[in-house]
Design an enzyme around this catalytic site. Structure first.
Site, mmCIF file in Angstrom:
data_model
loop_
_atom_site.group_PDB
_atom_site.id
_atom_site.type_symbol
_atom_site.label_atom_id
_atom_site.label_comp_id
_atom_site.label_asym_id
_atom_site.label_seq_id
_atom_site.Cartn_x
_atom_site.Cartn_y
_atom_site.Cartn_z
ATOM 1 N N ASN A 178 0.798 -1.236 0.000
ATOM 2 C CA ASN A 178 0.000 0.000 0.000
ATOM 3 C C ASN A 178 0.824 1.277 0.000
ATOM 4 O OD1 ASN A 178 0.730 -0.671 2.653
ATOM 5 N ND2 ASN A 178 -0.871 0.639 3.461
ATOM 6 N N GLY A 232 9.750 -11.665 -4.790
ATOM 7 C CA GLY A 232 9.023 -12.930 -4.810
ATOM 8 C C GLY A 232 7.785 -12.834 -3.941
ATOM 9 N N GLY A 234 4.920 -14.316 -0.916
ATOM 10 C CA GLY A 234 5.031 -14.571 0.514
ATOM 11 C C GLY A 234 5.343 -16.022 0.842
ATOM 12 N N PRO A 235 4.490 -16.951 0.379
ATOM 13 C CA PRO A 235 4.696 -18.345 0.776
ATOM 14 C C PRO A 235 6.048 -18.906 0.312
ATOM 15 C CG PRO A 235 2.509 -18.024 -0.162
ATOM 16 C CD PRO A 235 3.245 -16.733 -0.349
ATOM 17 N N GLY A 238 9.158 -14.957 0.953
ATOM 18 C CA GLY A 238 9.064 -14.340 2.280
ATOM 19 C C GLY A 238 9.237 -15.379 3.379
ATOM 20 N N GLU A 277 3.780 -5.228 12.416
ATOM 21 C CA GLU A 277 2.816 -4.125 12.274
ATOM 22 C C GLU A 277 1.716 -4.623 11.350
ATOM 23 O OE1 GLU A 277 4.489 -0.285 12.101
ATOM 24 O OE2 GLU A 277 5.377 -0.995 13.941
ATOM 25 N N CYS A 311 -3.233 1.352 6.362
ATOM 26 C CA CYS A 311 -3.615 0.569 7.542
ATOM 27 C C CYS A 311 -4.254 1.445 8.609
ATOM 28 C CB CYS A 311 -2.397 -0.136 8.107
ATOM 29 S SG CYS A 311 -1.079 1.015 8.491
ATOM 30 N N GLU A 482 7.660 0.493 16.525
ATOM 31 C CA GLU A 482 8.847 1.004 15.850
ATOM 32 C C GLU A 482 8.831 2.528 15.928
ATOM 33 O OE1 GLU A 482 9.265 -0.832 11.972
ATOM 34 O OE2 GLU A 482 9.550 -2.803 12.860
HETATM 35 N N1 LIG Z 1 0.343 -1.767 10.780
HETATM 36 C C1 LIG Z 1 0.921 -1.217 9.738
HETATM 37 O O1 LIG Z 1 1.811 -0.397 9.879
HETATM 38 C C2 LIG Z 1 0.503 -1.590 8.341
HETATM 39 C C3 LIG Z 1 0.937 -0.788 7.292
HETATM 40 C C4 LIG Z 1 0.548 -1.114 5.998
HETATM 41 C C5 LIG Z 1 -0.248 -2.230 5.750
HETATM 42 N N2 LIG Z 1 -0.644 -2.995 6.771
HETATM 43 C C6 LIG Z 1 -1.516 -4.149 6.521
HETATM 44 O O2 LIG Z 1 -1.077 -4.878 5.375
HETATM 45 C C7 LIG Z 1 -2.174 -5.508 4.736
HETATM 46 C C8 LIG Z 1 -2.146 -5.251 3.242
HETATM 47 O O3 LIG Z 1 -0.923 -5.592 2.713
HETATM 48 P P1 LIG Z 1 -0.664 -6.997 2.006
HETATM 49 O O4 LIG Z 1 -1.921 -7.526 1.391
HETATM 50 O O5 LIG Z 1 0.552 -6.812 1.147
HETATM 51 O O6 LIG Z 1 -0.317 -7.911 3.247
HETATM 52 P P2 LIG Z 1 0.229 -9.402 3.234
HETATM 53 O O7 LIG Z 1 0.299 -9.811 4.650
HETATM 54 O O8 LIG Z 1 -0.509 -10.238 2.274
HETATM 55 O O9 LIG Z 1 1.691 -9.259 2.624
HETATM 56 C C9 LIG Z 1 2.677 -8.447 3.218
HETATM 57 C C10 LIG Z 1 4.047 -8.980 2.836
HETATM 58 O O10 LIG Z 1 4.229 -10.252 3.437
HETATM 59 C C11 LIG Z 1 4.655 -11.190 2.476
HETATM 60 N N3 LIG Z 1 4.201 -12.512 2.916
HETATM 61 C C12 LIG Z 1 3.011 -13.117 2.683
HETATM 62 N N4 LIG Z 1 2.976 -14.347 3.252
HETATM 63 C C13 LIG Z 1 4.160 -14.508 3.889
HETATM 64 C C14 LIG Z 1 4.723 -15.552 4.686
HETATM 65 N N5 LIG Z 1 4.061 -16.686 4.932
HETATM 66 N N6 LIG Z 1 5.956 -15.374 5.192
HETATM 67 C C15 LIG Z 1 6.624 -14.227 4.965
HETATM 68 N N7 LIG Z 1 6.168 -13.213 4.210
HETATM 69 C C16 LIG Z 1 4.936 -13.350 3.681
HETATM 70 C C17 LIG Z 1 4.051 -10.674 1.185
HETATM 71 O O11 LIG Z 1 4.713 -11.212 0.074
HETATM 72 C C18 LIG Z 1 4.248 -9.179 1.349
HETATM 73 O O12 LIG Z 1 5.577 -8.810 1.020
HETATM 74 C C19 LIG Z 1 -3.394 -4.920 5.396
HETATM 75 O O13 LIG Z 1 -3.916 -5.837 6.327
HETATM 76 C C20 LIG Z 1 -2.863 -3.695 6.115
HETATM 77 O O14 LIG Z 1 -3.610 -3.282 7.213
HETATM 78 C C21 LIG Z 1 -0.282 -2.712 8.070
HETATM 79 O O1 LIG Z 2 -0.349 1.581 6.041
HETATM 80 C C1 LIG Z 2 0.410 2.047 6.910
HETATM 81 C C2 LIG Z 2 0.790 3.395 6.834
HETATM 82 C C3 LIG Z 2 1.695 4.033 7.550
HETATM 83 C C4 LIG Z 2 1.858 5.402 7.260
HETATM 84 C C5 LIG Z 2 2.678 6.194 7.887
HETATM 85 O O2 LIG Z 2 3.396 5.734 8.854
HETATM 86 C C6 LIG Z 2 2.896 7.592 7.532
HETATM 87 O O3 LIG Z 2 2.275 8.096 6.587
HETATM 88 O O4 LIG Z 2 3.731 8.218 8.174
#
Ligand SMILES: NC(=O)c1ccc[n+]([C@@H]2O[C@H](COP(=O)([O-])OP(=O)(O)OC[C@H]3O[C@@H](n4cnc5c(N)ncnc54)[C@H](O)[C@@H]3O)[C@@H](O)[C@H]2O)c1
Ligand SMILES: O=C/C=C/C=C(\O)C(=O)O
Length: 502
Positions: A178, A232, A234-235, A238, A277, A311, A482
């Site tokens: 995002n 690459g 996630g599964p 990552g 996070e 998020c 963080e």
């Molecule tokens: N709290 C925060 O700061 C924050 C910020 C931004 C987004 N988000 C959250 O992220 C989500 C959207 O992003 P998304 O769809 O890319 O999330 P996601 O969890 O599907 O993927 C995030 C990352 O994790 C990797 N990944 C997936 N499965 C994995 C595994 N088993 N092991 C290791 N890595 C793996 C993905 O390839 C990607 O790089 C939303 O739920 C959003 O709220 C949280």
């Molecule tokens: O989706 C998570 C977003 C985080 C955003 C910030 O930490 C920022 O804009 O400073």
């Protein structure tokens, strides 16, 4: 010409889109960045297709990193660690400043590609690139001003006690789609500032700015191997990174279910640092003493910035009864006037995500929600993943639409009567990332703000960040924080010494 040299020159939407059009039959292919070197193509020979969210067409291909690719990157980071962890803070600071300067010089290039790749507006992308520059600047200077205290052990004047830290080791840095550049730099900057080395894995959905960032590392003369990048999914990729025993810590931002998976995958590696996070379903509370001319635009921005794909977005609005009747139509009108698809608002990031957001809208429709703006998106998106910003009311509090993170341009609006009820509604969710409180009553700001179960509470504002304060969530929204000293705790190991000199 290699891909990095070709992309690096394209810093206007016209030139970048022109290049992509002329390469439609052979789209650019990105490469891993390992040991300071681009071009370590995927050994699997498999490529992941990255799609342009505005058109639905193929944008580029990224390598599908294998366990071997991850191992090679972890090798590089492990070899670089002993020397990098011993560099002085001054040296590390200077490298980080060079990185931030180059990124700053190239900020339009990064904004253009972030906008194309993620679908966000160019204006939004520019803000995030500025913030990415700030991430490097902040940690570059933070490490020069760390404070520590030496004191006598109580009652033992000949025994001193103090804390000493050392960089933890190699980190796996995993980010979502995002805010691709911003969120990756939020991890990379403290990682290298505190003397660690790392392997970054951006989301497979948005990879371009991470790729370009590696060229910044090269130009800034970040020593080879200090930061590596493997592409690459996630599964495959990552998961291999997270499970590597030589990876001593993981900083992850993404969905809650992925966070749970990562926690399970690392549970036996007891000393591995984990910073997670995760997702949010953030409440916006609007009390009846607010000025609607301020509250409506703020609630709208918090709901729809980046098409609701932040998020921290306030995706469930609760309004006190005395102003509810005016607030709801004012919000709908504001959204219709200010959020125009293709102008002030982009599409959602991918077909998969479009289908997910759509499924919640179908559910809302079936539950007889009132659509004040928006409509049911087509079942099969024809050209890009466009969803009209949608304001809903009339749902029950136990509806999935009200309880689960949608992460798209959808907001629900409900009424409340008392302060206690507002707090209870805000806290009635498994997530606890952020919340927004709108009121002009100072005592209420504190009363309400201090008992909402979320890691971040914004009162009469949203998305205000001060990089030294803790960033992260309560409950299902994460583990750890963080920012400033919190990031230091993630990336370093603490030992407490007691030194007796008698
Ligand atoms: N709290 C925060 O700061 C924050 C910020 C931004 C987004 N988000 C959250 O992220 C989500 C959207 O992003 P998304 O769809 O890319 O999330 P996601 O969890 O599907 O993927 C995030 C990352 O994790 C990797 N990944 C997936 N499965 C994995 C595994 N088993 N092991 C290791 N890595 C793996 C993905 O390839 C990607 O790089 C939303 O739920 C959003 O709220 C949280
Ligand atoms: O989706 C998570 C977003 C985080 C955003 C910030 O930490 C920022 O804009 O400073």
């Amino acid at each position: 010409m290699d891909t990095i040299s070709a992309l690096w020159k394209l810093d206007t939407l016209e030139s970048a889109n022109g290049y992509l059009t002329s390469h439609e039959s052979n789209p650019p292919r990105l490469h891993h960045f390992i040991d300071g070197y681009f071009g370590n193509n995927s050994e699997s020979g498999k490529w992941i297709e990255s799609i342009n969210p505005r058109s639905g067409k193929l944008l580029l291909q990224i390598p599908s990193g294998t366990v071997t690719d991850v191992d090679r990157a972890v090798d590089a980071a492990s070899r670089a660690f002993p020397a990098w962890s011993k560099t002085s803070r001054q040296e590390r600071s200077q490298v980080l400043i060079r990185i931030s300067d180059i990124l700053n010089e190239q900020k339009e290039l990064f904004a253009v590609w972030e906008s194309i790749d993620q679908g966000k507006t160019l204006a939004r992308a520019r803000v995030e690139v500025e913030r990415a520059v700030s991430n490097f600047r902040y940690f570059a200077t933070y490490i020069l001003h760390e404070e520590g205290a030496v004191r006598y052990v109580d009652g033992q004047p000949s025994t001193l006690t103090y804390e000493n830290r050392s960089p933890l080791g190699v980190f796996g840095l995993i980010s979502p789609w995002n805010m691709p550049l911003y969120l990756l730099t939020w991890k990379i900057a403290p990682c290298i500032a505190f003397g660690c080395t790392g392997v970054a894995k951006p989301s497979e959905v948005t990879s371009i700015t991470a790729f370009l960032l590696c060229e910044v590392f090269r130009q800034a003369k970040l020593p080879v191997g200090v930061m590596n990048l493997v592409f690459g999914d996630g599964p495959g990729t990552g998961s291999a990174l997270v499970k590597s025993p030589r990876v001593r810590g993981v900083s992850f931002t993404g969905g809650t279910s992925t966070g749970i998976r990562i926690r399970q995958d690392t549970v036996a590696d007891i000393g591995k640092h984990l910073s997670l996070e995760l997702g949010g379903k953030n409440p916006t509370l609007v009390f009846d003493d607010v000025e609607l001319t301020k509250a409506v635009p703020l609630a709208a921005r918090a709901a729809f910035e980046n098409s609701g794909q932040i998020c921290l977005c306030g995706s469930r609005i609760y309004v006190q009864r005395a102003v509810y009747g005016k607030f709801l139509p004012a919000l709908a009108e504001y959204v219709q006037t200010h959020y125009k698809l293709g102008e002030t608002m982009g599409p959602v990031v991918s077909r998969e995500h479009y289908m997910k957001v759509r499924s919640y809208l179908v559910q809302a429709w079936e539950e007889n929600a009132v659509f004040h703006t928006g409509e049911l998106p087509d079942e099969a998106p024809q050209q890009g993943f466009w969803i009209t910003p949608t304001v809903l009311s009339g749902l029950n509090t136990d509806s999935r639409v009200m309880r689960e993170e949608i992460f798209g341009p959808v907001v629900t609006v409900c009424v409340f009567d008392t302060e206690e009820e507002a707090i209870a509604l805000a806290n009635d969710n498994p997530n606890g990332l952020a919340s927004i409180v709108m009121t002009n009553d100072l005592a209420r700001m504190r009363r309400v703000g201090e008992c909402i179960d979320s890691g971040l509470v914004w009162v009469n504002c949203w998305l205000v960040r001060e990089l030294g304060t803790g960033f992260g969530g309560m409950k299902a929204s994460g583990t750890g924080r963080e920012g400033g000293a919190f990031s230091r705790d993630v990336f370093t190991n603490l030992r407490t010494l007691h030194v007796s000199h008698s």
